[in-house]
Write a protein that holds these residues in place. Structure first.
Motif, mmCIF file in Angstrom:
data_model
loop_
_atom_site.group_PDB
_atom_site.id
_atom_site.type_symbol
_atom_site.label_atom_id
_atom_site.label_comp_id
_atom_site.label_asym_id
_atom_site.label_seq_id
_atom_site.Cartn_x
_atom_site.Cartn_y
_atom_site.Cartn_z
ATOM 1 N N PRO A 61 -11.501 16.452 1.364
ATOM 2 C CA PRO A 61 -10.254 17.178 1.128
ATOM 3 C C PRO A 61 -9.430 16.570 -0.007
ATOM 4 N N ASN A 62 -8.788 17.456 -0.796
ATOM 5 C CA ASN A 62 -7.838 17.056 -1.837
ATOM 6 C C ASN A 62 -8.445 16.114 -2.873
ATOM 7 N N GLY A 63 -9.737 16.268 -3.123
ATOM 8 C CA GLY A 63 -10.376 15.451 -4.150
ATOM 9 C C GLY A 63 -10.401 13.977 -3.847
ATOM 10 N N GLU A 64 -10.456 13.604 -2.553
ATOM 11 C CA GLU A 64 -10.511 12.193 -2.166
ATOM 12 C C GLU A 64 -11.811 11.554 -2.634
ATOM 13 N N THR A 65 -11.766 10.252 -2.839
ATOM 14 C CA THR A 65 -12.997 9.498 -3.062
ATOM 15 C C THR A 65 -13.543 9.056 -1.705
ATOM 16 N N PRO A 66 -14.851 8.794 -1.605
ATOM 17 C CA PRO A 66 -15.398 8.316 -0.322
ATOM 18 C C PRO A 66 -14.703 7.061 0.189
ATOM 19 N N ARG A 67 -14.393 6.130 -0.709
ATOM 20 C CA ARG A 67 -13.737 4.896 -0.274
ATOM 21 C C ARG A 67 -12.347 5.177 0.284
ATOM 22 N N MET A 68 -11.564 6.045 -0.384
ATOM 23 C CA MET A 68 -10.232 6.400 0.111
ATOM 24 C C MET A 68 -10.325 7.073 1.475
ATOM 25 N N CYS A 69 -11.301 7.974 1.630
ATOM 26 C CA CYS A 69 -11.471 8.678 2.902
ATOM 27 C C CYS A 69 -11.827 7.695 4.018
ATOM 28 N N TRP A 70 -12.732 6.747 3.719
ATOM 29 C CA TRP A 70 -13.107 5.739 4.721
ATOM 30 C C TRP A 70 -11.884 4.934 5.169
ATOM 31 N N ASN A 71 -11.124 4.422 4.207
ATOM 32 C CA ASN A 71 -9.963 3.600 4.544
ATOM 33 C C ASN A 71 -8.929 4.400 5.341
ATOM 34 N N ARG A 72 -8.740 5.682 4.990
ATOM 35 C CA ARG A 72 -7.762 6.505 5.708
ATOM 36 C C ARG A 72 -8.194 6.747 7.151
ATOM 37 N N LEU A 73 -9.465 7.144 7.358
ATOM 38 C CA LEU A 73 -9.926 7.472 8.702
ATOM 39 C C LEU A 73 -10.085 6.231 9.572
ATOM 40 N N VAL A 74 -10.535 5.121 8.971
ATOM 41 C CA VAL A 74 -10.665 3.888 9.755
ATOM 42 C C VAL A 74 -9.288 3.375 10.151
ATOM 43 N N GLY A 75 -8.302 3.517 9.243
ATOM 44 C CA GLY A 75 -6.953 3.116 9.586
ATOM 45 C C GLY A 75 -6.350 3.955 10.696
ATOM 46 N N ARG A 76 -6.809 5.203 10.791
ATOM 47 C CA ARG A 76 -6.254 6.103 11.813
ATOM 48 C C ARG A 76 -7.011 6.051 13.130
ATOM 49 N N TYR A 77 -8.347 6.081 13.059
ATOM 50 C CA TYR A 77 -9.164 6.172 14.272
ATOM 51 C C TYR A 77 -9.941 4.884 14.587
ATOM 52 N N GLY A 78 -10.191 4.053 13.559
ATOM 53 C CA GLY A 78 -11.019 2.873 13.777
ATOM 54 C C GLY A 78 -12.502 3.219 13.832
ATOM 55 N N VAL A 79 -13.344 2.193 13.999
ATOM 56 C CA VAL A 79 -14.788 2.360 14.171
ATOM 57 C C VAL A 79 -15.246 1.452 15.300
ATOM 58 N N ALA A 80 -16.367 1.787 15.922
ATOM 59 C CA ALA A 80 -16.941 0.920 16.960
ATOM 60 C C ALA A 80 -17.459 -0.356 16.310
ATOM 61 N N PRO A 81 -17.222 -1.525 16.905
ATOM 62 C CA PRO A 81 -17.607 -2.789 16.259
ATOM 63 C C PRO A 81 -19.116 -2.997 16.233
ATOM 64 N N MET A 82 -19.532 -3.972 15.425
ATOM 65 C CA MET A 82 -20.943 -4.355 15.305
ATOM 66 C C MET A 82 -21.458 -4.895 16.632
ATOM 67 N N PRO A 83 -22.665 -4.507 17.071
ATOM 68 C CA PRO A 83 -23.230 -5.075 18.303
ATOM 69 C C PRO A 83 -23.398 -6.584 18.198
ATOM 70 N N LYS A 84 -23.404 -7.261 19.343
ATOM 71 C CA LYS A 84 -23.548 -8.712 19.363
ATOM 72 C C LYS A 84 -24.909 -9.129 18.797
#
Length: 745
Positions: free
Chosen positions: A508-531
Motif C-alpha cells: 500500500p501507498n508505494g511502501e518499501t518491503p523494509r518499511m512495511c516489515w518495520n510497520r507491521l512488526v511494530g504493530r503486531y510483532g512476530v513469533a520468536p525464534m525456536p530454542k
C-alpha cells in the motif's frame, strides 16, 4: 558464543491470548502489551503478573532462554494433546515415522486429485480412483527419509498397497482437523465410541436440522433438542413394550435408543453443508456474501503470516573462485559445495519470502536442490541474518526473522520430503505444498524470481536464457566472469540494499518491503525464534552411534554427561539415535529409552562453534603437528580463533551456500579425516621454558610495582606460561572452562 551477529533493529515479538510463554521454567500467559513491552500472567495458582520489555524479551530469545508454545491453551489444542503425541514428531520411533509417511503419501495424493476434481469424499468415488491415488502416493513415498524400512534405488518408485476407501477418507478427515500429528495414530486406539444404530442415526439427523432456522439456535440448544427427542422416543417405545406385553401387536421396534454424546451431536452439526446453513440462518443474500469466491486474493495483515518458498535455477553461469573462502577450503570441502576446479556452473537458489511485507527471509545456494537446502532455508528463516549482511557490508539491516505461521512450497522433492515437513511441524510451522503445475498459487515468490532475472542477473555477463531464440548468438559459457563467492555477495547486497528499499507495487501507498516489515512488526510483532535445543532436534543431522565408556564422539568431539553415564551403566543396548546440529557443536541430543536428552561436549569451549570452522581447524592442525598423538586444547583453540579472526567475513559469505553435513558425509569425514585425531582434554598445566643459554630454566617474574600479590593456590590467577604472559598477556588455558579471549582485556 553462537556464530550469530544480531541486527541493530530489535524485533518485537507477537504473543497471542492463548499462547504459553516459558521463562526460567515458569509458565506464563500474555496479559497485555504496549510499545514498551509485555505483561505476562503466571499460569499457576499465584496468578502473579510480571512485565518484560521488548529488549529483555529479545535478549532472552537470542540466549535460548524463552520458549513459545503457540495456542497452547486453546481447547482444541488441549484435546489434541490427549489424543496425539505431545513430543516433537521427528523424535518418535522409526516405526511410527514409517507408518506416518505411508499414510501421508496417500492423504496428499487424495488431496491432490481432489483439487483437480478427479475424486470426491465418497467411498464410491475413492474406490474407483484408488489405483491412481496409490500411483501418485508413490511419488511422496519414494522420497528417502529417516524412517524408511528400505531405501528406494534410482528410478524406483514404491507404490503403497494396503488401503481401503473408508480408511483413507477417515485419514483425510483427521488430517484436515489435526494436521500431521493425526497420522501417527497415538492416543485414540482402544477407545471406541458407542455404535449408533439406524434408528438412532435417523432421529439424530432429523433433530439436528433444528439448527437450520432463522432463530439461529446455538449448538448447545440443538444438544438439548436431541436429548429431549431421544427421551420422548424412549418413553414412547416403553409404552409400546407395555402394550406388547398385554398382547397388542403393532409391528414397530421397541428397542431402547442409545443416547448420543454431546461430541457426536456437535460433529453432526458440523457435517451440515456450510452454504445451506448460511441460507437457513442468515438468508440467501448474506449466504452469497459469505461464500462467494473472492477475486481480491490473499488477505494478509501480519508479518510472517504466510511465507512462500520455492527453488529457482539461477540464470547465470559462475566460475569457481581462486581466492576468498574457496582458497582456504580443501578439495573435499569444495566438492561438498558442488564445485570442481576449472568448471563453470549454474546454481539453484532456494528462497523464502514473507507474503505480507514482500521481504526475503531466507536464501540458500546449492548445485542441486535437496532436503538439506530446504531444511537449511527453514533454519535461516527463523534466525537473525545480521551476520550475512555485515559480512558483505550492506547499508541496511537484514533483521527479518521469526517463526512463520504458514509456509507454502512447490511440489519439488526437497519440499515434499517427509523429514522436511516433520521438522517444520516441530518448529511450530504449518507447511503446505501448493498444487503441482500451478505457480499462481505461489505468485509472490515467482514474481521475485522474475524480478531477480530481469533486474539483478541481467547486469552480469554469463547470463543464460530460457530458449535459443531469446539467446541468439550469446555465448554464456565463454562470457562467464562472476565467481560463486561474488554471486553470493551480490545476492545479499541486492536483496538487502536494493530490493528491500525499493517501493513495491504490491504494497500500500508505494511502501518499501523494509518499511512495511518495520510497520507491521511494530504493530503486531512476530513469533520468536525456536530454542536451540528444538532446532537441533527438528533440523539436525540424524545419526546412529554406539555408546562407549567415553560417551559419544562426532567429528572428533566427545560428548558426555553424568545422566548419560548413569544410563550407560544399566543399558543393554548401547545403540542410540542422535541429532547433531552443524551450527552448534557444543551439544548433541540423544534418545535414551524413548526420552531425548541434551548431552554437552566435554570441552565447553565448543559451545556456539560451527562445524565448518572446526573442520578447517582440524585440517590446519594436522598439517602443522602431524607427529603428535594427542592435540593440546591450546593448539586447537588458537587455530580456531585464528581462522575466525582472519576469515570471519569469508566464512560468513560462504554461509549462503548449502553445507553438506549429511549422515554419509560425516561418516566419510570421520573415516578419512578425523581418524587418529584425538583431543587432549586434560586442563592446561604450567610449562617451564628452557633458558636462552641452554642451562637450566628461566623463572618468569612480574616487573616490580606492576602486579599485586596473588593469593597462593588461586586457580583464576595461575602462573604465566612464558615471558609474554609474564608481561601481562592473559593465559586463557589455565582453566579449560573459563571465559577466554585473545588480545588485551
Amino acid at each position: 558464543m553462537l556464530d550469530v551477529q544480531f541486527s541493530s533493529t530489535l524485533p518485537r515479538f507477537a504473543f497471542g491470548e492463548y499462547d504459553e510463554v516459558i521463562l526460567d521454567g515458569i509458565s506464563y500467559r500474555p496479559l497485555e502489551s504496549n510499545e514498551f513491552g509485555y505483561t505476562f500472567l503466571r499460569t499457576d495458582r499465584t496468578s502473579v503478573a510480571e512485565s518484560f520489555t521488548h529488549t529483555v524479551l529479545s535478549q532472552r530469545v537470542a540466549a535460548g532462554e524463552l520458549e513459545h508454545r503457540r495456542d497452547a491453551f486453546l481447547p482444541e489444542h488441549a484435546k489434541r494433546r490427549l489424543r496425539f503425541p505431545t513430543q516433537e514428531l521427528s523424535t518418535l520411533s522409526l516405526k511410527q515415522q514409517q507408518k506416518a509417511k505411508y499414510h501421508e503419501s496417500l492423504v496428499r495424493a487424495f488431496l491432490e486429485m481432489e483439487a483437480e476434481g478427479k475424486v470426491n469424499r465418497t467411498e464410491v468415488s475413492v474406490k474407483s480412483a484408488l489405483p491412481e491415488i496409490k500411483y501418485r502416493a508413490g511419488k511422496y513415498l519414494s522420497v528417502p527419509s529417516e524412517g524408511d524400512a528400505t531405501q528406494a534405488g534410482n528410478n524406483t518408485k514404491i507404490i503403497p498397497e494396503k488401503i481401503s476407501a473408508s480408511r483413507l477418507l477417515k485419514r483425510v478427515a483427521a488430517f484436515g482437523r489435526h494436521g500431521m500429528a493425526s497420522l501417527y495414530g497415538q492416543g485414540g486406539q482402544g477407545r471406541r465410541s458407542r455404535r449408533l444404530g439406524p434408528d438412532e442415526l435417523a432421529l439424530l439427523a432429523r433433530t439436528v436440522r433444528n439448527y437450520l432456522t432463522m432463530e439461529q439456535p446455538s449448538v448447545a440448544q440443538v444438544v438439548e433438542d436431541v436429548d429431549h427427542a431421544f427421551i420422548a422416543e424412549n418413553l414412547r417405545r416403553e409404552e409400546l413394550r407395555e402394550r406388547e406385553a398385554d398382547g397388542e401387536k403393532h409391528g414397530q421396534s421397541t428397542r431402547p435408543l442409545v443416547m448420543p454424546s454431546r461430541e457426536t451431536i456437535r460433529l453432526e452439526v458440523r457435517k451440515l453443508d456450510p452454504f445451506e446453513v448460511d441460507v437457513a440462518r442468515f438468508g440467501l443474500d448474506e449466504a452469497r456474501k459469505r461464500n462467494a469466491p473472492v477475486g481480491k486474493g490473499l488477505e494478509l495483515t501480519r508479518a510472517l503470516e504466510r511465507v512462500e518458498m520455492d527453488e529457482w535455477k539461477v540464470d547465470l553461469l559462475s566460475l569457481m573462485a581462486e581466492s576468498g573462502i574457496w582458497s582456504i577450503l580443501s578439495e573435499e570441502e569444495r566438492a561438498s559445495f558442488g564445485l570442481e576446479e576449472g568448471k563453470k556452473a549454474r546454481w539453484f537458489l532456494t528462497a523464502a519470502m514473507c507474503c505480507t511485507t514482500r521481504c526475503v527471509v531466507a536464501m540458500k545456494l546449492s548445485r542441486t536442490p535437496s532436503k538439506r537446502s530446504a531444511m537449511q532455508a527453514l533454519d535461516m528463516i527463523v534466525r537473525d541474518k545480521g551476520v550475512w549482511a555485515d559480512a558483505v557490508g550492506t547499508h541496511s539491516p537484514w533483521n527479518m526473522s521469526g517463526t512463520p505461521e504458514l509456509i507454502v512450497t512447490e511440489c519439488g522433492s526437497a519440499f515434499i520430503d517427509f523429514d522436511t515437513r516433520v521438522g517444520a511441524t516441530d518448529l511450530g510451522i504449518n507447511i503446505d505444498a501448493g498444487p503441482a503445475g500451478m505457480p499462481e498459487f505461489r505468485a509472490r515468490i515467482e514474481r521475485l524470481f522474475g524480478t531477480m532475472s530481469n533486474n539483478f542477473i541481467g547486469r552480469f555477463t554469463g547470463r543464460t536464457f530460457s530458449n535459443t531464440v531469446v539467446k541468439g548468438d550469446y555465448d554464456a559459457e565463454a562470457r562467464a566472469a562472476l565467481t560463486a563467492e561474488d554471486l553470493s555477495e551480490a545476492l545479499v547486497r541486492w536483496v538487502v540494499d536494493v530490493y528491500h528499499n525499493r517501493p513495491h507495487a504490491g504494497l500500500p501507498n508505494g511502501e518499501t518491503p523494509r518499511m512495511c516489515w518495520n510497520r507491521l512488526v511494530g504493530r503486531y510483532g512476530v513469533a520468536p525464534m525456536p530454542k536451540l535445543e528444538l532446532r537441533r532436534k527438528a533440523l539436525g543431522t540424524r545419526l546412529e552411534r554406539t555408546v562407549s565408556q567415553k560417551g559419544i564422539s562426532v567429528l572428533g568431539i566427545r560428548y558426555h554427561s553424568e545422566e548419560f553415564g548413569r544410563w550407560f551403566m544399566h543399558a543393554r543396548d548401547k545403540e542410540v539415535r542422535v541429532r547433531w546440529y552443524s551450527e552448534d557443536l557444543g551439544a548433541i541430543t540423544v534418545e535414551l529409552d524413548g526420552k531425548w536428552i541434551e548431552v554437552p561436549s566435554v570441552l565447553k569451549r565448543f559451545r556456539g562453534e560451527r562445524a565448518q570452522t572446526w573442520m578447517m581447524a582440524v585440517r590446519e592442525i594436522r598439517a602443522s603437528v602431524a607427529a603428535q598423538k594427542k592435540i593440546n586444547q591450546e593448539i586447537i583453540f588458537k587455530a580456531m580463533t585464528r581462522i575466525r579472526e582472519i576469515n570471519a567475513n569469508a566464512i560468513a559469505r560462504q554461509g549462503l551456500f548449502v553445507d553438506d553435513y549429511s549422515k554419509e558425509r560425516i561418516e566419510k569425514l570421520e573415516d578419512e579425516f578425523i581418524i587418529g585425531f584425538e583431543v587432549d582434554e586434560t586442563p592446561g598445566t604450567l610449562r617451564m621454558q628452557p633458558a636462552s643459554d641452554g642451562l637450566g630454566i628461566d623463572l618468569p617474574t612480574a616487573p616490580s610495582g606492576t602486579q599485586t600479590q596473588r593469593p597462593a593456590g588461586d586457580p583464576d590467577h595461575a602462573a604465566p606460561n612464558n615471558a609474554s604472559e609474564a608481561a601481562g598477556a592473559p593465559n586463557p588455558f589455565a582453566d579449560p572452562d573459563a571465559d577466554w579471549s585473545f588480545g588485551d582485556k
